[in-house]
Scaffold this active site. Structure first.
Site, PDB file in Angstrom:
ATOM      1  N   LYS A   1       5.023   3.548 -11.897  1.00 22.87           N
ATOM      2  CA  LYS A   1       5.024   3.751 -10.449  1.00 22.87           C
ATOM      3  C   LYS A   1       5.117   5.237 -10.106  1.00 22.87           C
ATOM      4  O   LYS A   1       4.499   5.710  -9.147  1.00 22.87           O
ATOM      5  CB  LYS A   1       6.178   2.973  -9.816  1.00 22.87           C
ATOM      6  CG  LYS A   1       5.993   1.466  -9.817  1.00 22.87           C
ATOM      7  CD  LYS A   1       7.146   0.784  -9.082  1.00 22.87           C
ATOM      8  CE  LYS A   1       6.906  -0.716  -8.943  1.00 22.87           C
ATOM      9  NZ  LYS A   1       6.864  -1.408 -10.222  1.00 22.87           N
TER      10      LYS A   1
ATOM     11  N   HIS B   1      13.208  -9.474  -3.083  1.00 21.62           N
ATOM     12  CA  HIS B   1      12.004  -8.677  -3.362  1.00 21.62           C
ATOM     13  C   HIS B   1      10.922  -9.476  -4.076  1.00 21.62           C
ATOM     14  O   HIS B   1       9.991  -8.893  -4.628  1.00 21.62           O
ATOM     15  CB  HIS B   1      12.357  -7.433  -4.186  1.00 21.62           C
ATOM     16  CG  HIS B   1      13.474  -6.621  -3.600  1.00 21.62           C
ATOM     17  ND1 HIS B   1      13.369  -5.973  -2.384  1.00 21.62           N
ATOM     18  CD2 HIS B   1      14.734  -6.386  -4.044  1.00 21.62           C
ATOM     19  CE1 HIS B   1      14.506  -5.356  -2.119  1.00 21.62           C
ATOM     20  NE2 HIS B   1      15.341  -5.590  -3.092  1.00 21.62           N
TER      21      HIS B   1
ATOM     22  N   GLU C   1      12.970   5.733  -3.204  1.00 22.16           N
ATOM     23  CA  GLU C   1      12.174   5.914  -1.994  1.00 22.16           C
ATOM     24  C   GLU C   1      13.016   5.622  -0.761  1.00 22.16           C
ATOM     25  O   GLU C   1      13.987   4.857  -0.826  1.00 22.16           O
ATOM     26  CB  GLU C   1      10.965   4.969  -1.995  1.00 22.16           C
ATOM     27  CG  GLU C   1       9.950   5.278  -3.064  1.00 22.16           C
ATOM     28  CD  GLU C   1       8.802   4.296  -3.047  1.00 22.16           C
ATOM     29  OE1 GLU C   1       7.758   4.639  -3.615  1.00 22.16           O
ATOM     30  OE2 GLU C   1       8.930   3.209  -2.477  1.00 22.16           O
TER      31      GLU C   1
ATOM     32  N   ARG D   1      -4.261  -6.354 -12.120  1.00 21.05           N
ATOM     33  CA  ARG D   1      -4.539  -7.718 -12.586  1.00 21.05           C
ATOM     34  C   ARG D   1      -4.845  -8.578 -11.368  1.00 21.05           C
ATOM     35  O   ARG D   1      -4.770  -8.119 -10.228  1.00 21.05           O
ATOM     36  CB  ARG D   1      -3.326  -8.287 -13.316  1.00 21.05           C
ATOM     37  CG  ARG D   1      -2.033  -8.193 -12.485  1.00 21.05           C
ATOM     38  CD  ARG D   1      -0.879  -8.909 -13.132  1.00 21.05           C
ATOM     39  NE  ARG D   1       0.396  -8.582 -12.520  1.00 21.05           N
ATOM     40  CZ  ARG D   1       0.879  -9.106 -11.406  1.00 21.05           C
ATOM     41  NH1 ARG D   1       0.143  -9.977 -10.734  1.00 21.05           N
ATOM     42  NH2 ARG D   1       2.062  -8.784 -10.931  1.00 21.05           N
TER      43      ARG D   1
END
Length: 676
Positions: free
Chosen positions: A116, A235, A200, A292
């Site tokens: 990420k 999440h 973040e 994917r």
């Protein structure tokens, strides 16, 4: 085009790939662990080979074994599905080096998007908007805490190599950061073998919107519009829909252009999903790219009429994309829910057991596009499932039972169809989230498309209500089920006058029989009065009359009259749990029977128990320690997720019964505990 492909996965995605390949005239090869030898995906393929024992690291994660099987059976390509090795750069490279085709993006693209942190740096260069945060390599806890202060709370800690909500925590205050970071790193290390995290800014009331992209080896790249995946718990996505409610044409074009730019930046080929976080005002920022096919790809198929697995196979074989951007359009609205074996009332913990009963809506499996919207009770309903009645839900793999996908002319019709489809779900042997999903479909905020990733938490009182005591009608239906099951058992064996269950007594009297049902820890008693024409169920001054009970033992369907109207429900008896499946949702009543022994279900007292099988990854207290109500004491890891066990009250830890690394069974007493 390929003659034979190997599907390096299990469950509904393996079944899905096999169905499309068969339609295209391609033979398929299944692989399985010992736990999956009789699984649905094995039966769906033309050939099948054993990988190894049940744990994924000894079977589905064995890249060497998968390649060995592919060479042995002369497969030309490998489809990785999703999860397991689907986003593994080393596996994609090994497939290529073995002279086979990896049905997915190039290894370099997986590598570029696999981290990420690295992906965000790359997207910044490509001009794709990013959420403010820290995406660097420095991982010292003190440094990361300082970065969190700089960004400003609340912040989101995310495993750099992760996905699926694993290794992710929202941190509201500075004093919570250290514990959350340690937990994230530990969970990321266990799930991905990499404890690297990024930080973040946490966008308030965020929406999770993703764009389906597709690219070929001829330089073409398109997007197939967006999906809204905002409704989540821990999440992890619960509901996905397409198109995103409230999306304007201008914003759709901007997000689509950004997603295509992201794909081109890494030389992407095949199916991919670019995920964005968006605020309520319409601004959006790049979050990550999944290299994917996604679990939620059916909603895109339903609104575009395109088979994305067929696209994958054609692109992997070197063909150009089947459609250009100008040829793609949106037709109607689609909603997908994930039917899981889990207990929403206990923090959505997975439920382990055997599917002793499984009835799903009779919509078409893997039907593509909106053509299924025409006619019939199952109009517009698609069911993708990788399990069957009698299969076991184990702690080794994801506990998803099925995906239900409903299409309609608009969102309201799709939502209405989904509510009807969920009402037809019948599952016994494990707990499911079917009733929770039904409440979501009817929820006022969801119906009004007031979406953000905190919707479930905001609407917790409505979506996860305290269980209400069953009414007399429900208890009467429970009594009807008991009567019908007893009659079926009596007629199944040899003729015996002593086994007749009609309630007649010598001298013309009829039986008046008390029945006790347990629900949510309380006992509810009714009296059933037998008569020649039926039964009367009484609770105090209230009564419901039953008549014409007919049980279809093959389907478990019970029909009859209750009060002034007819009813039809599903019935299943699993041990001492009586399941009733009706239009108002499933109800589980404890029914011990008149000869059951009291105390059979008594649990060992004095200890905090494991909610499911797992491994102890942290013991946070010492023997003799005094703890407060809600204080974390033990952390166990199961299905690659951490579950924290907290003290139920103020008290004292009298004994530590397990150490870090120990495996524990469901219900195991983890510590000795003495309430204050």
């Amino acid at each position: 085009m390929f003659d034979k492909i190997l599907i390096a996965n299990r469950g509904e995605i393996a079944c899905r790939v096999a169905a499309t390949a068969r339609r295209m005239g391609i033979r398929t090869v299944a692989v399985h662990s010992d736990a999956d030898a009789g699984a649905k995906h094995v039966a769906a393929c033309d050939e099948a080979y054993r990988l190894g024992p049940a744990p994924a690291r000894e079977s589905y994660l064995r890249a060497d074994r998968i390649l060995e099987i592919a060479r042995h059976c002369s497969a030309q390509a490998i489809h990785p599905g999703y999860g397991f090795l689907s986003e593994n750069e080393a596996f994609a490279r090994a497939v290529h080096d073995a002279g086979l085709v990896f049905i997915g993006p190039p290894a370099d693209a997986i590598a570029a998007m696999g981290s990420k942190s690295a992906a965000k740096a790359l997207m910044e260069k490509a001009g794709v908007p990013l959420v403010p945060g820290y995406h660097g390599s420095e991982q010292d806890p003190v440094f990361l805490a300082a970065e969190a202060e700089r960004i400003g709370f609340p912040v989101l800690i995310k495993a750099s190599a992760g996905g699926g909500g694993k290794g992710m925590r929202i941190v509201e205050r500075a004093d919570q950061f250290a514990a959350a970071l340690a937990s994230c790193q530990r969970e990321a290390r266990n799930a991905f073998g990499d404890e690297h995290v990024l930080i973040e800014r946490y966008v308030l009331r965020p929406r999770h919107i993703e764009i389906q992209v597709f690219a070929d080896t001829h330089g073409n790249c398109v997007h197939l519009f967006e999906r809204d995946c905002s409704v989540q718990r821990r999440h992890q996505k619960v509901i996905e829909e397409a198109p995103a409610p409230g999306m304007t044409a201008e914003r759709r074009a901007a997000m689509g252009d950004a997603a295509v730019a992201a794909a081109r930046a890494v030389g992407y080929v095949g199916a991919g999903t670019v995920e964005f976080i968006a605020d309520q005002a319409g601004s959006f920022w790049f979050m990550e790219m999944n290299t994917r096919l996604q679990v939620e790809h059916p909603v895109t198929e339903m609104i575009t009429g395109q088979d994305l697995v067929e696209w994958q196979l054609r692109v992997a074989a070197g063909e150009p994309l089947p459609k250009a951007q100008r040829e793609l359009s949106i037709d109607g609205h689609a909603i997908e829910v994930r039917l899981y074996a889990e207990n929403p009332d206990k923090g959505f913990l997975p439920s382990i057991g055997t599917l002793k009963r499984l009835r799903l809506p009779d919509g078409e499996s893997f039907a593509i596009g909106s053509a299924t919207s025409a006619g019939g009770a199952s109009a517009g309903v698609r069911v993708d499932s990788g399990v069957r009645e009698g299969d076991a839900i184990t702690p080794h793999y994801d506990p998803m039972i099925a995906k239900l996908i409903c299409h309609g002319r608009d969102r309201a019709e799709a939502r209405q169809r989904m509510a009807g489809a969920l009402a037809r779900v019948q599952a016994a042997g494990v707990q499911t989230n079917a009733a929770f999903l039904s409440r979501l479909m009817r929820d006022q905020a969801f119906a009004a498309a007031e979406l953000d990733t905190g919707l479930i938490e905001h609407r917790k009182a409505t979506l996860l209500p305290e269980p209400a005591a069953p009414g007399l009608r429900t208890l009467a239906l429970g009594a009807a089920a008991v009567i019908a099951l007893e009659r079926a058992a009596a007629t199944a064996g040899p003729s015996d006058p002593w086994a007749v269950t009609d309630g007649w007594r010598h001298g013309g009297a009829w039986l008046a029989r008390p029945m006790r049902f347990g629900f949510a820890g309380a006992e509810h008693e009714v009296v059933v009065e037998y008569a020649a024409a039926g039964w009367t169920v009484r609770a105090g001054e209230q009564a419901v009359c039953l008549a014409a009970l007919r049980l279809d033992t093959g389907t478990g369907t019970l029909r009859g009259l209750a009060g002034d109207g007819a009813f039809e429900i599903g019935v299943a008896l699993d041990g001492e749990t009586l399941h009733l499946f009706g239009p108002d949702g499933p109800v589980a009543l404890h029914w011990a029977g008149p000869l059951a022994h009291a105390g059979d279900d008594a649990h060992e007292g004095g200890g905090l128990s494991a909610p499911m099988p797992g491994k102890v990854v942290a013991v946070l207290v010492e023997a003799g320690a005094r703890v407060s109500r809600g204080q974390p004491v033990v952390v166990i890891e199961a299905m690659k997720m951490e579950h924290t066990i907290a003290a139920p009250a103020d008290g004292k830890v009298t004994e530590l019964r397990y150490r870090v690394g120990d495996q524990v069974a469901e219900g195991a007493a983890l510590i000795g505990f003495e309430p204050a």
